[in-house]
Design an enzyme around this catalytic site. Structure first.
Site, PDB file in Angstrom:
ATOM      1  N   CYS A 113       0.804  -1.225   0.000  1.00  0.00           N
ATOM      2  CA  CYS A 113       0.000   0.000   0.000  1.00  0.00           C
ATOM      3  C   CYS A 113       0.833   1.270   0.000  1.00  0.00           C
ATOM      4  CB  CYS A 113      -0.940  -0.006   1.200  1.00  0.00           C
ATOM      5  SG  CYS A 113      -1.954  -1.490   1.304  1.00  0.00           S
ATOM      6  N   HIS A 238      -3.117   6.885   1.880  1.00  0.00           N
ATOM      7  CA  HIS A 238      -3.536   5.600   1.332  1.00  0.00           C
ATOM      8  C   HIS A 238      -4.995   5.372   1.685  1.00  0.00           C
ATOM      9  CE1 HIS A 238      -4.178   1.468   0.538  1.00  0.00           C
ATOM     10  NE2 HIS A 238      -4.095   1.090   1.798  1.00  0.00           N
ATOM     11  N   ASN A 268     -10.262  -0.219  -1.202  1.00  0.00           N
ATOM     12  CA  ASN A 268      -8.811  -0.230  -0.993  1.00  0.00           C
ATOM     13  C   ASN A 268      -8.152  -0.824  -2.234  1.00  0.00           C
ATOM     14  OD1 ASN A 268      -6.149  -0.785  -0.267  1.00  0.00           O
ATOM     15  ND2 ASN A 268      -6.660  -1.477   1.787  1.00  0.00           N
TER      16      ASN A 268
END
Length: 312
Positions: A113, A238, A268
């Site tokens: 990430c 993020h 995500n």
């Protein structure tokens, strides 16, 4: 030229959209349960015939077009990804082939990430060191391909997509100094392991770490860039979970900034999430050209990396 800048951005998401209501047919969940815990409404899902390098190439092509450049103008391709199935050719090489590039350096970076902000710093360093003139930096992940769709704690989180940036030399620094690191002893908290590989995480551990440890690190990123959090026009963290994004942004102290909340519509998307969210903010005109934006990636390996950039 003494600095670098982001010349242009681009993003791409697959056409198929999976809603929270759609997920109720797969696992024991509900729209209210998902929204209250992670803030996500929808996510985009790539099909079996849409590999990571295809998502990445679409985003890269859009970034190049936005910059008024051709593939021949690029001499390095960096792709941040942790979901490419094949090891060789790597994703960057496949993107270069799809775009018809001549002889660029091609590298993949797997920092999950935090991958895009690591790759952006690497591009900044390469250009300022003189080893590249123009770099195409892409974050791309197909998280749905590594997801256990019977696990409601993870399958409600993920989406697919890609975001890209063109990095080039500039007379002044448009990409600030990176602050990066990791917490190796907590690397188990976010995992992509096994055969076939599957995404798993210890959600509460990640939440506690992110909301308590990351705000002071992000403030140090601003300090390295020579600005205060109050100077920021945008904060692009993020896009892991709205319940992480909102308190972390608040604790940073960026009271005048637009806070990216693309997780609501995209889920995500791992390494894709920051460039995807930033590209959308710019496309919608929510942040003006030249304004300072904090980019801050965190997650897998419990790695983190952040820098302040000037919006293209």
């Amino acid at each position: 030229m003494t600095g670098t800048r982001i010349a242009a951005l681009g993003h791409y998401q697959p056409a198929k959209v999976l809603t929270n209501d759609d997920l109720t047919a797969l696992v024991d969940t509900s729209d209210e349960w998902i929204r209250s815990r992670v803030g996500i409404r929808t996510r985009h899902v790539a099909g079996p015939d849409e590999p990571v390098d295809e998502l990445a190439a679409h985003a890269g092509a859009k970034a190049l077009a936005s910059a008024g450049l051709t593939p021949a103008d690029v001499d390095m391709v960096l792709v941040a990804t942790s979901t490419a199935i094949d090891r060789s050719p790597n994703t960057a090489a496949r993107v270069a082939a799809r775009l018809g590039m001549a002889s660029p350096a091609t590298m993949d970076l797997n920092v999950v990430c935090a991958g895009f902000t690591h790759a952006l710093a690497t591009a900044d360093h390469a250009v300022r060191a003189g080893s590249a003139q123009r770099v195409l930096v892409i974050g791309a992940d197909k998280m749905t391909g590594i997801t256990d769709w019977t696990d409601r704690t993870t399958c409600v989180l993920v989406g697919d997509g890609a975001g890209a940036a063109v990095v080039e030399a500039a007379p002044e620094a448009g990409i600030g100094p990176v602050l990066w690191g990791s917490v190796p002893e907590m690397g188990h908290a976010v995992r992509i392991e096994g055969t076939p590989p599957r995404f798993a995480q210890e959600g509460q551990a990640v939440y506690r770490w992110a909301t308590t440890q990351l705000p002071p690190i992000a403030r140090k990123v601003c300090e390295r860039a020579g600005i205060t959090p109050e100077d920021l026009a945008a904060v692009v963290l993020h896009q892991a979970n709205l319940r992480i994004i909102e308190p972390v942004a608040q604790r940073i102290g960026a009271v005048n900034a637009v806070v990216a909340r693309d997780v609501v519509d995209s889920g995500n998307t791992s390494a894709a999430s920051i460039p995807l969210a930033l590209s959308k903010l710019v496309e919608r005109g929510e942040v003006v050209s030249g304004a300072p934006a904090l980019l801050f990636g965190f997650g897998g390996n419990l790695s983190y990396a952040g820098q302040v950039v000037r919006v293209p």
